[in-house]
Scaffold this motif. Structure first.
Motif, PDB file in Angstrom:
ATOM      1  N   ARG A 103       0.683  -1.185   0.155  1.00 19.33           N
ATOM      2  CA  ARG A 103      -0.056   0.084  -0.036  1.00 19.33           C
ATOM      3  C   ARG A 103       0.788   1.388   0.034  1.00 19.33           C
ATOM      4  NH1 ARG A 103      -5.327  -0.701   1.070  1.00 19.33           N
ATOM      5  NH2 ARG A 103      -5.483   1.620   1.573  1.00 19.33           N
ATOM      6  N   GLY A 104       0.278   2.263  -0.502  1.00 15.61           N
ATOM      7  CA  GLY A 104       1.187   3.567  -0.551  1.00 15.61           C
ATOM      8  C   GLY A 104       0.407   4.683  -1.133  1.00 15.61           C
ATOM      9  N   MET A 105       0.986   5.876  -1.048  1.00 11.67           N
ATOM     10  CA  MET A 105       0.706   7.232  -1.659  1.00 11.67           C
ATOM     11  C   MET A 105       0.963   7.592  -3.159  1.00 11.67           C
ATOM     12  SD  MET A 105      -0.327   9.401   1.636  1.00 11.67           S
ATOM     13  CE  MET A 105      -1.746  10.338   0.406  1.00 11.67           C
ATOM     14  N   ILE A 106       0.556   8.226  -4.000  1.00 12.19           N
ATOM     15  CA  ILE A 106       0.919   8.610  -5.309  1.00 12.19           C
ATOM     16  C   ILE A 106       2.347   9.452  -5.134  1.00 12.19           C
ATOM     17  CG2 ILE A 106      -1.222   8.984  -6.476  1.00 12.19           C
ATOM     18  CD1 ILE A 106      -1.457  11.730  -5.788  1.00 12.19           C
ATOM     19  N   THR A 107       2.424  10.062  -4.015  1.00 10.92           N
ATOM     20  CA  THR A 107       3.737  10.807  -3.808  1.00 10.92           C
ATOM     21  C   THR A 107       5.071   9.715  -3.565  1.00 10.92           C
ATOM     22  OG1 THR A 107       3.261  10.820  -1.612  1.00 10.92           O
ATOM     23  CG2 THR A 107       3.158  12.944  -3.014  1.00 10.92           C
ATOM     24  N   MET A 108       4.637   8.462  -3.502  1.00 12.53           N
ATOM     25  CA  MET A 108       5.928   7.526  -3.258  1.00 12.53           C
ATOM     26  C   MET A 108       6.504   7.146  -4.574  1.00 12.53           C
ATOM     27  SD  MET A 108       4.072   5.144  -0.415  1.00 12.53           S
ATOM     28  CE  MET A 108       4.882   3.843  -0.979  1.00 12.53           C
ATOM     29  N   ASP A 218      -1.665   5.194   4.898  1.00 13.75           N
ATOM     30  CA  ASP A 218      -0.646   4.950   3.663  1.00 13.75           C
ATOM     31  C   ASP A 218       0.551   5.875   3.348  1.00 13.75           C
ATOM     32  OD1 ASP A 218      -1.946   2.524   3.092  1.00 13.75           O
ATOM     33  OD2 ASP A 218      -3.534   3.495   1.637  1.00 13.75           O
ATOM     34  N   ASN A 219       0.388   7.109   4.138  1.00 11.99           N
ATOM     35  CA  ASN A 219       1.575   7.798   3.979  1.00 11.99           C
ATOM     36  C   ASN A 219       2.709   7.270   4.384  1.00 11.99           C
ATOM     37  OD1 ASN A 219       3.065  10.197   3.364  1.00 11.99           O
ATOM     38  ND2 ASN A 219       1.889  11.575   4.379  1.00 11.99           N
ATOM     39  N   PHE A 225       2.333  17.521   1.567  1.00  8.90           N
ATOM     40  CA  PHE A 225       1.473  18.085   0.562  1.00  8.90           C
ATOM     41  C   PHE A 225       1.103  19.465   0.811  1.00  8.90           C
ATOM     42  CE2 PHE A 225       0.830  13.727   0.978  1.00  8.90           C
ATOM     43  CZ  PHE A 225       0.592  13.099   0.030  1.00  8.90           C
ATOM     44  N   LEU A 226       0.906  20.290  -0.225  1.00  5.36           N
ATOM     45  CA  LEU A 226       0.920  21.817  -0.142  1.00  5.36           C
ATOM     46  C   LEU A 226      -0.656  22.041   0.057  1.00  5.36           C
ATOM     47  CD1 LEU A 226       1.788  24.758  -0.435  1.00  5.36           C
ATOM     48  CD2 LEU A 226       1.096  24.478  -2.855  1.00  5.36           C
ATOM     49  N   ASN A 227      -1.159  22.974   1.126  1.00  2.46           N
ATOM     50  CA  ASN A 227      -2.556  22.869   1.490  1.00  2.46           C
ATOM     51  C   ASN A 227      -3.036  24.075   0.609  1.00  2.46           C
ATOM     52  OD1 ASN A 227      -4.719  21.826   3.044  1.00  2.46           O
ATOM     53  ND2 ASN A 227      -4.390  23.424   4.586  1.00  2.46           N
ATOM     54  N   ALA A 334     -15.626  16.572  -2.956  1.00  2.00           N
ATOM     55  CA  ALA A 334     -15.825  15.843  -1.642  1.00  2.00           C
ATOM     56  C   ALA A 334     -14.806  14.610  -1.225  1.00  2.00           C
ATOM     57  CB  ALA A 334     -17.255  15.406  -1.381  1.00  2.00           C
ATOM     58  N   LYS A 335     -14.529  13.992  -2.242  1.00  2.00           N
ATOM     59  CA  LYS A 335     -13.696  12.794  -1.934  1.00  2.00           C
ATOM     60  C   LYS A 335     -12.317  12.572  -2.283  1.00  2.00           C
ATOM     61  CE  LYS A 335     -17.365  11.052   0.080  1.00  2.00           C
ATOM     62  NZ  LYS A 335     -17.120  10.634   1.651  1.00  2.00           N
ATOM     63  N   THR A 336     -11.829  13.786  -2.645  1.00  2.00           N
ATOM     64  CA  THR A 336     -10.255  14.006  -2.857  1.00  2.00           C
ATOM     65  C   THR A 336      -9.591  13.997  -1.728  1.00  2.00           C
ATOM     66  OG1 THR A 336     -10.670  15.103  -5.209  1.00  2.00           O
ATOM     67  CG2 THR A 336      -8.423  15.115  -4.138  1.00  2.00           C
ATOM     68  N   ILE A 337      -8.632  13.044  -1.589  1.00  2.00           N
ATOM     69  CA  ILE A 337      -7.453  13.290  -0.278  1.00  2.00           C
ATOM     70  C   ILE A 337      -6.424  14.129  -0.895  1.00  2.00           C
ATOM     71  CG2 ILE A 337      -5.819  11.747   0.751  1.00  2.00           C
ATOM     72  CD1 ILE A 337      -8.579  11.429   2.056  1.00  2.00           C
TER      73      ILE A 337
END
Length: 355
Positions: A103-108, A218-219, A225-227, A334-337
């Motif tokens: 498992r992971g995140m797109i930044t990986m 998963d991070n 991430f820039l907010n 609504a559902k974007t992480i």
């Protein structure tokens, strides 16, 4: 004699799509028209593994090159191999008991290919009947046994290489492309520059304009991430697509009306406005979770005029749109992480900062 009335087929479909059985009697889409559609490599199938973050981000890099006139198709299996080897060695050297995972995140993805390199899709593929659970357990046992017997990291690395050769397939030392020979690291440098892609999110529990590590399981690397404000996030997605840049999307696909078999996703009350506050509340309550990633390649509208984003998924081609999906604008709001997109698609830093 009773007169018979025949409704046009389109009207029948429209009425069926707005039946009383649907949530809030909202009209469900019957058809879509693409306003923008970027070119992509073929849809792939990740199978039962949880490697969507790699498939989606690689697809984003591929589309970015295709829209420049280049042609690449990249291997998620090679990324997986290096990620597994890294975790097994860390389990040994850092004496951590955390289970090895895929498992992971797109930044990986950018981090991993910068560190270990990349391969073309045709050079390194996932076995058709690979059992992830079996491989992960073997890696953990091997790392734990090596630590117990003080094997040494060099010897363990050799044994892990042999195991992954057997479980996945042996990896070549070179990449041949367009008549040139590259190492995997050199190949990465040919397809992606350092910090070429920017990660964005939008949550009120951190200040605007700062980078912070997203608090999701998963991070793995605690990537930042820039907010930015929600309206800005959406405008950056649109801006990227209008200027022929893809966007990598990470978000929640657990909503009842996220339906791959039908090829679209809506919120239960999709006509209600999604605000910054309602989005944050859903995240705080665990109603918006980090489930899946896809590549956004277009903007579309349905037969009711509602706006959607066209996404390339990695679950194979078995749906009405050959593996692609349409996510409503409110679903994305609504559902974007998080999203990741080329830095070239964004406005200047001064323009992005909140006033």
């Amino acid at each position: 004699m009773r007169r018979l009335y025949f409704l046009p087929l389109t009207l029948i479909l429209l009425l069926a799509s707005c039946s009383e059985n649907e949530p809030e009697t909202q009209c469900l889409p019957v058809s879509f028209d693409n306003d923008i559609r970027l070119r992509t490599t073929p849809v792939k199938d990740q199978g039962s593994n949880q490697l969507c973050w790699a498939y989606a981000m690689l697809a984003t890099i591929e589309t970015e090159h295709i829209m420049r006139g280049d042609s690449i198709d990249l291997s998620a299996a090679y990324v997986l191999r290096n990620f597994l080897q890294e975790q097994a060695l860390m389990r040994y050297s850092q004496k951590v008991s955390k289970d090895i995972s895929i498992r992971g995140m797109i930044t990986m993805l950018p981090r991993l290919i910068e560190r270990y390199g990349a391969m073309p899709y045709t050079s390194y593929r996932m076995p058709e009947k690979w059992d992830a659970g079996v491989t992960l357990r073997k890696l953990q046992r091997k790392a734990d046994a090596a630590r117990l017997h003080a094997m040494g990291i060099e010897k363990l690395s050799e044994e892990i290489t042999d195991l992954l050769d057997a479980e996945l397939s042996p990896a070549a030392a070179s990449v041949f492309m367009m008549g040139c020979e590259y190492t995997p690291i050199e190949f990465t440098h040919s397809i992606m520059q350092h910090e070429e892609y920017v990660a964005l999110t939008s949550f009120t529990h951190h200040p605007w304009g700062v980078r912070f590590p997203l608090e999701v399981p998963d991070n793995v690397y605690q990537d930042e991430f820039l907010n930015v404000r929600l309206d800005s996030l959406m405008s950056y997605i649109d801006r990227a697509l209008i200027h022929n840049h893809p966007v990598c999307w990470e978000g929640d696909v657990s909503e009842p009306l996220f339906d791959f078999s039908k090829g679209y996703a809506l919120l239960k009350n999709d006509d209600q406005t999604v605000t910054q506050e309602s989005r944050q509340h859903a995240f705080n309550q665990g109603l918006t979770t980090d489930d899946h990633t896809m590549e956004i390649i277009g903007i579309a509208h349905d037969n009711h005029g509602k706006k959607y984003y066209l996404c390339k998924n990695s679950w194979g081609e078995d749906n009405p749109y050959n593996g692609y999906m349409y996510l409503s604008e409110n679903y994305v709001r609504a559902k974007t992480i998080a999203i990741m997109l080329p830095a070239a698609a964004l406005p200047t830093w001064d323009e992005m900062m909140p006033r």
